[in-house]
Design an enzyme around this catalytic site. Structure first.
Site, PDB file in Angstrom:
ATOM      1  N   LYS A 179      46.981  23.319  -1.442  1.00  0.00           N
ATOM      2  CA  LYS A 179      45.823  22.512  -1.051  1.00  0.00           C
ATOM      3  C   LYS A 179      44.649  23.453  -0.818  1.00  0.00           C
ATOM      4  O   LYS A 179      44.529  24.095   0.214  1.00  0.00           O
ATOM      5  CB  LYS A 179      46.131  21.740   0.245  1.00  0.00           C
ATOM      6  CG  LYS A 179      45.385  20.469   0.409  1.00  0.00           C
ATOM      7  CD  LYS A 179      43.969  20.485   0.874  1.00  0.00           C
ATOM      8  CE  LYS A 179      43.417  21.036   2.100  1.00  0.00           C
ATOM      9  NZ  LYS A 179      41.949  21.218   1.961  1.00  0.00           N
ATOM     10  N   SER A 182      38.147  22.165   0.326  1.00  0.00           N
ATOM     11  CA  SER A 182      37.327  21.235  -0.464  1.00  0.00           C
ATOM     12  C   SER A 182      36.036  21.867  -0.965  1.00  0.00           C
ATOM     13  O   SER A 182      35.489  21.442  -1.981  1.00  0.00           O
ATOM     14  CB  SER A 182      36.999  19.992   0.359  1.00  0.00           C
ATOM     15  OG  SER A 182      38.192  19.332   0.686  1.00  0.00           O
ATOM     16  N   GLY A 232      43.136  30.181   7.629  1.00  0.00           N
ATOM     17  CA  GLY A 232      42.002  29.387   8.077  1.00  0.00           C
ATOM     18  C   GLY A 232      41.713  29.677   9.537  1.00  0.00           C
ATOM     19  O   GLY A 232      42.086  30.744  10.044  1.00  0.00           O
ATOM     20  N   SER A 233      41.109  28.727  10.188  1.00  0.00           N
ATOM     21  CA  SER A 233      40.697  28.947  11.574  1.00  0.00           C
ATOM     22  C   SER A 233      41.887  28.879  12.526  1.00  0.00           C
ATOM     23  O   SER A 233      42.889  28.211  12.250  1.00  0.00           O
ATOM     24  CB  SER A 233      39.664  27.891  11.964  1.00  0.00           C
ATOM     25  OG  SER A 233      40.256  26.617  11.859  1.00  0.00           O
ATOM     26  N   GLU A 254      47.493  33.044   8.849  1.00  0.00           N
ATOM     27  CA  GLU A 254      46.431  34.070   8.870  1.00  0.00           C
ATOM     28  C   GLU A 254      45.215  33.387   9.465  1.00  0.00           C
ATOM     29  O   GLU A 254      44.573  32.579   8.794  1.00  0.00           O
ATOM     30  CB  GLU A 254      46.129  34.557   7.451  1.00  0.00           C
ATOM     31  CG  GLU A 254      47.231  35.329   6.785  1.00  0.00           C
ATOM     32  CD  GLU A 254      47.576  36.625   7.494  1.00  0.00           C
ATOM     33  OE1 GLU A 254      46.800  37.074   8.364  1.00  0.00           O
ATOM     34  OE2 GLU A 254      48.636  37.187   7.176  1.00  0.00           O
ATOM     35  N   CYS A 288      37.543  36.975   7.583  1.00  0.00           N
ATOM     36  CA  CYS A 288      38.186  37.048   8.899  1.00  0.00           C
ATOM     37  C   CYS A 288      38.336  38.486   9.374  1.00  0.00           C
ATOM     38  O   CYS A 288      38.605  38.725  10.535  1.00  0.00           O
ATOM     39  CB  CYS A 288      39.522  36.323   8.875  1.00  0.00           C
ATOM     40  SG  CYS A 288      40.532  36.822   7.496  1.00  0.00           S
ATOM     41  N   GLU A 385      34.089  33.825  16.703  1.00  0.00           N
ATOM     42  CA  GLU A 385      33.978  34.435  15.385  1.00  0.00           C
ATOM     43  C   GLU A 385      32.613  34.064  14.781  1.00  0.00           C
ATOM     44  O   GLU A 385      32.260  32.892  14.724  1.00  0.00           O
ATOM     45  CB  GLU A 385      35.124  33.885  14.518  1.00  0.00           C
ATOM     46  CG  GLU A 385      35.369  34.663  13.269  1.00  0.00           C
ATOM     47  CD  GLU A 385      36.642  34.212  12.549  1.00  0.00           C
ATOM     48  OE1 GLU A 385      37.151  33.120  12.843  1.00  0.00           O
ATOM     49  OE2 GLU A 385      37.113  34.968  11.675  1.00  0.00           O
TER      50      GLU A 385
HETATM   51  P1  ADP Z   1      37.243  27.203   7.975  1.00  0.00           P
HETATM   52  O1  ADP Z   1      36.656  26.963   9.325  1.00  0.00           O
HETATM   53  O2  ADP Z   1      37.237  28.624   7.560  1.00  0.00           O
HETATM   54  O3  ADP Z   1      36.799  26.241   6.931  1.00  0.00           O
HETATM   55  P2  ADP Z   1      39.589  25.639   8.387  1.00  0.00           P
HETATM   56  O4  ADP Z   1      40.698  26.048   9.261  1.00  0.00           O
HETATM   57  O5  ADP Z   1      38.729  24.510   8.829  1.00  0.00           O
HETATM   58  O6  ADP Z   1      38.767  26.970   8.162  1.00  0.00           O
HETATM   59  O7  ADP Z   1      40.086  25.312   6.931  1.00  0.00           O
HETATM   60  C1  ADP Z   1      41.007  26.092   6.226  1.00  0.00           C
HETATM   61  C2  ADP Z   1      41.817  25.204   5.328  1.00  0.00           C
HETATM   62  O8  ADP Z   1      42.528  24.286   6.146  1.00  0.00           O
HETATM   63  C3  ADP Z   1      41.003  24.346   4.365  1.00  0.00           C
HETATM   64  O9  ADP Z   1      41.733  24.172   3.167  1.00  0.00           O
HETATM   65  C4  ADP Z   1      40.881  23.049   5.111  1.00  0.00           C
HETATM   66  O10 ADP Z   1      40.669  21.969   4.231  1.00  0.00           O
HETATM   67  C5  ADP Z   1      42.274  22.967   5.720  1.00  0.00           C
HETATM   68  N1  ADP Z   1      42.364  22.062   6.865  1.00  0.00           N
HETATM   69  C6  ADP Z   1      41.409  21.707   7.739  1.00  0.00           C
HETATM   70  N2  ADP Z   1      41.880  20.803   8.615  1.00  0.00           N
HETATM   71  C7  ADP Z   1      43.171  20.585   8.319  1.00  0.00           C
HETATM   72  C8  ADP Z   1      44.225  19.753   8.837  1.00  0.00           C
HETATM   73  N3  ADP Z   1      44.035  18.957   9.889  1.00  0.00           N
HETATM   74  N4  ADP Z   1      45.430  19.802   8.231  1.00  0.00           N
HETATM   75  C9  ADP Z   1      45.649  20.603   7.171  1.00  0.00           C
HETATM   76  N5  ADP Z   1      44.714  21.387   6.639  1.00  0.00           N
HETATM   77  C10 ADP Z   1      43.492  21.398   7.189  1.00  0.00           C
END
Ligand code: ADP
Length: 482
Positions: A179, A182, A232-233, A254, A288, A385
């Site tokens: 996934k 977006s 991601g975050s 990560e 990051c 961050e």
């Molecule tokens: P950033 O702040 O760097 O965009 P995110 O943690 O928001 O980091 O996003 C990292 C990835 O996790 C993206 O692919 C985002 O679409 C996905 N993501 C965000 N929210 C969710 C969720 N509730 N469940 C699964 N994936 C998620």
């Protein structure tokens, strides 16, 4: 710029078919440099995800049983396919993500390098024979792919994160669902296209785009998913860990960072400045491991501040595909707003903007590379961050003070220091609570090293001999009656 239209896939790859979202919904993919729409990808939800998981689950036994030599050959083909498409993949990455083309080329090369590394590591997933404490017994361990792996990737490294996730998963014999974020789905969907072209069996690589919440919800709750690998975050990572608890999935995380960059009085000034530029402004500060806080010792502070701010003001801010671009646009309007808020907060608390500090005259999502002197621990960016082109400078006197300040965060991903004192280097290694430490060097990541954070920066390692471990289960067998 190199044409990449032949690599654009505007559909999900599920069970070997390129398909639209069930309700036909789409998401626009825009170029952050100018706001133009470059593609439309499916806005999928839970049902499409369920089908992708079923496909990976069905494909798993056969793929896991594929002779290792064949699996390795597939991986090598994938590596070659990435390099064959290097320039077009880099152009596509710059178009949807914004980073300078030179950085995009580096990222795509890194994607290929990870695939090759894990193709090689696949041959070394050794088990062990353990000396038995009781006569007449043989004790042995063997390694087995964990099963279906779901990879959720971010927008800042949409290509190389798949090198680190699909690489070990496919090398270990796992089947996958990807996934992508977006904002940057094309660099994820192209992996489906290349995997298909290289002959990976149907269902081994599924890629779908759409609602993070719906896709994520299905991934975390579906018992057929054995493992989630996420970059991601920290906030979303914590949410995924909580959601996945009910099915006890293996989790690799990560997450965020808050990297300190410490310049001691004995540092080579020129090298420290050059290192700080890369560590801070790579991908417009949106990585990051980008430095968040620059601690500079009193004896070198003024010289460093002046040389660094001069180098920062010389950075060329331009669309990533423009010749010589060093800093591209930020990813979206929210990122620009967050950066502006950080600067306003710092100014209100006594920070002095010595370079930049405002949106760039190019408009849109471009922000000036910024240096803020006299930063203090109460400013928001000391604990949050930044993920953008702001470099705060903090003055310190003693080594102890710098180490304590550097560690004063919930994060523990990357830390950098410039010093020529060998004793200090080892003290830093002992005391810095970070998974990745660069001494007199900032470009420290490659497939050979175990990338991963301590504390709330993550779980597990990507790359190195450890990178494939998380995709394997260990079985132990005791044979008696010998
Ligand atoms: P950033 O702040 O760097 O965009 P995110 O943690 O928001 O980091 O996003 C990292 C990835 O996790 C993206 O692919 C985002 O679409 C996905 N993501 C965000 N929210 C969710 C969720 N509730 N469940 C699964 N994936 C998620």
């Amino acid at each position: 710029m190199t044409d990449f239209s032949h690599l654009i896939r505007e559909a999900n790859l599920i069970d070997g078919q390129w398909v639209a979202a069930d309700d036909g919904g789409t998401i626009d993919v825009t170029n952050p440099a100018d706001g133009t729409v470059i593609a439309r990808v499916p806005n999928s939800g839970a049902t499409e995800t369920q089908r992708a998981i079923n496909s990976a689950h069905t494909a798993f036994p056969e793929y896991a049983a594929m002779p290792l030599s064949e699996r390795v050959a597939l991986m090598r083909r994938l590596h070659d396919a990435i390099l064959d498409n290097h320039e077009a993949m880099a152009a596509m990455l710059t178009a949807e993500q914004g980073k300078p083309l030179s950085e995009a080329r580096g990222e795509v090369a890194s994607s290929a390098a990870y695939v090759l590394w894990f193709a090689e590591e696949a041959r070394r997933t050794n088990g062990a024979i353990i000396p038995a404490p009781i006569p007449g017994r043989k004790l042995l361990t063997t390694r087995h792919p964990v099963g279906v792996v779901a990879a959720i990737t971010p927008w800042n490294f949409p290509s190389s994160m798949l090198g680190r996730k699909l690489g070990p998963a496919l090398a270990a014999g796992c089947t996958t669902i990807v996934k992508p974020a977006s904002a940057t789905p094309l660099s994820g969907l192209v992996w489906g296209h290349l995997a298909e072209q290289c002959g990976f069996p149907r269902g081994t690589v599924n890629v779908l785009t759409g609602s993070a919440r719906l896709i994520g919800g299905e991934i975390t709750s579906n018992p057929k998913v054995a493992k989630i690998t996420f970059t991601g975050s920290t906030a979303i990572g914590k949410q995924l860990l909580a959601e996945a608890a009910s099915t006890v999935k293996r989790m690799s995380m990560e997450l965020g960072g808050n990297a300190p960059f410490i310049v001691f009085d004995d540092a080579d000034l020129e090298k420290a400045v050059a290192g700080a530029i890369i560590a801070k402004f790579r991908n417009a500060g949106q990585t990051c491991i980008c430095t968040n806080r620059l601690y500079v010792q009193s004896g070198i502070y003024d010289r460093f501040a002046s040389a660094f701010s001069k180098a920062v003001s010389d950075l060329k801010v331009a669309p990533g595909n423009e010749e010589g671009a060093e800093q591209g646009p930020l990813i979206d309007a929210a990122a620009l707003e967050k950066i502006s808020d950080f600067v306003a907060d710092a100014k209100a608390k006594g920070g002095e903007v010595i370079t930049g500090g405002a949106p760039h005259s190019r408009g849109g999502l471009f922000y000036q590379p910024t240096v803020i002197a006299d930063a203090t621990a109460d400013m928001r960016f000391s604990t949050e961050e930044i993920f953008g082109p702001i470099a705060p400078l903090y003055r310190f006197d003693t080594e102890d003070e710098a180490i304590n300040a550097a560690n004063d965060t919930d994060y523990g991903l990357a830390a950098y220091a410039y010093t020529r004192d060998i004793g200090r280097v080892f003290r830093l290694q002992d005391r810095l609570e970070y998974g990745l430490i660069g001494i007199n060097e900032v470009l420290i990541v490659s497939p050979e090293i175990p990338f991963g954070g301590l504390k709330e920066s993550g779980l597990g390692k990507e790359g190195s001999w450890q990178g494939i471990d998380d995709y394997l289960d260990t079985k132990f067998m005791c044979i008696g009656g010998i």
